[in-house]
Design a protein around this motif. Structure first.
Motif, PDB file in Angstrom:
ATOM      1  N   GLN A   1     -44.598 -47.339 -41.990  1.00  0.00           N
ATOM      2  CA  GLN A   1     -44.863 -46.582 -40.768  1.00  0.00           C
ATOM      3  C   GLN A   1     -43.566 -46.050 -40.161  1.00  0.00           C
ATOM      4  N   SER A  36     -46.028 -52.226 -41.842  1.00  0.00           N
ATOM      5  CA  SER A  36     -45.041 -51.701 -40.904  1.00  0.00           C
ATOM      6  C   SER A  36     -43.883 -51.000 -41.617  1.00  0.00           C
ATOM      7  N   LYS A  84     -45.325 -46.739 -33.217  1.00  0.00           N
ATOM      8  CA  LYS A  84     -46.393 -47.481 -33.894  1.00  0.00           C
ATOM      9  C   LYS A  84     -45.816 -48.650 -34.675  1.00  0.00           C
ATOM     10  N   GLN A  85     -44.670 -48.455 -35.295  1.00  0.00           N
ATOM     11  CA  GLN A  85     -44.019 -49.503 -36.065  1.00  0.00           C
ATOM     12  C   GLN A  85     -43.617 -50.668 -35.151  1.00  0.00           C
ATOM     13  N   ILE A 120     -47.455 -57.100 -32.698  1.00  0.00           N
ATOM     14  CA  ILE A 120     -48.679 -57.805 -33.098  1.00  0.00           C
ATOM     15  C   ILE A 120     -48.343 -58.863 -34.147  1.00  0.00           C
ATOM     16  N   ASN A 121     -47.463 -58.529 -35.071  1.00  0.00           N
ATOM     17  CA  ASN A 121     -47.050 -59.476 -36.107  1.00  0.00           C
ATOM     18  C   ASN A 121     -46.354 -60.691 -35.499  1.00  0.00           C
ATOM     19  N   LEU A 174     -49.067 -57.296 -42.406  1.00  0.00           N
ATOM     20  CA  LEU A 174     -48.598 -56.455 -41.299  1.00  0.00           C
ATOM     21  C   LEU A 174     -47.145 -56.027 -41.508  1.00  0.00           C
ATOM     22  N   ILE A 231     -46.830 -52.570 -34.212  1.00  0.00           N
ATOM     23  CA  ILE A 231     -47.295 -53.418 -35.326  1.00  0.00           C
ATOM     24  C   ILE A 231     -46.434 -54.673 -35.414  1.00  0.00           C
ATOM     25  N   ASN A 232     -45.133 -54.528 -35.227  1.00  0.00           N
ATOM     26  CA  ASN A 232     -44.244 -55.686 -35.269  1.00  0.00           C
ATOM     27  C   ASN A 232     -44.504 -56.638 -34.110  1.00  0.00           C
TER      28      ASN A 232
END
Length: 159
Positions: free
Chosen positions: A80, A77, A86-87, A93-94, A73, A90-91
């Motif tokens: 992105q 990222s 979106k970045q 979620i990470n 991820l 993703i972070n």
């Protein structure tokens, strides 16, 4: 742009999660100093200290899967950068993946400690602490991504 400071932080997240795969996470020695239990990202191994023989080995592959997912991820990222929202997602979620990994490790080590040597706590070593370093780097990357997003919005407002 890929040469921003958050790219460095995201790369360090991936490196930190790779350290989880390479180094032990937790150690414990029984009261008579004859056996040692070691948790790594792939297994929990109980060894006889005097002979070096493996007494038991249990697979703990879930730790490795979560570490690989977090490193993946972070790399995803990095690329992105054109879509900062979106970045940041993703972070986020990470961060959840890394916190879940810490929770799984604490749960596994606590249960192993209760069965092996409940009088003394085991010691978390480099593999565990690298997850926390990765979590901090991920939060710093998100902070700088948010800063860039606010700068872009302020420039758009001026135009």
């Amino acid at each position: 742009m890929i040469q921003r400071i958050q790219t460095v932080f995201l790369f360090l997240v991936a490196v930190a999660m790779s350290l989880v795969l390479a180094f032990p996470i937790w150690h414990q020695v029984n009261p008579d100093q004859s056996q040692r239990m070691t948790l790594s990202a792939f297994s929990m191994i109980t060894m006889d200290i005097a002979t070096g023989d493996v007494i038991s080995s249990e697979s703990k592959i879930v730790i490795a899967i979560l570490a690989i997912l977090a490193a993946g991820l972070a790399f995803f990222s990095i690329f992105q950068y054109k879509n900062r929202t979106k970045q940041m997602f993703i972070n986020m979620i990470n961060s959840l993946v890394m916190v879940t990994n810490v929770g799984v490790i604490v749960w596994i080590s606590h249960n192993a400690n209760e069965a092996f040597n409940p009088q003394v706590n085991g010691a978390f070593v480099l593999g565990f602490w690298s997850i926390l370093v990765g979590l901090v780097m991920n939060l710093l990357a998100n902070r700088f991504i948010r800063k860039d997003e606010m700068l872009v919005r302020s420039v758009d407002r001026i135009r």
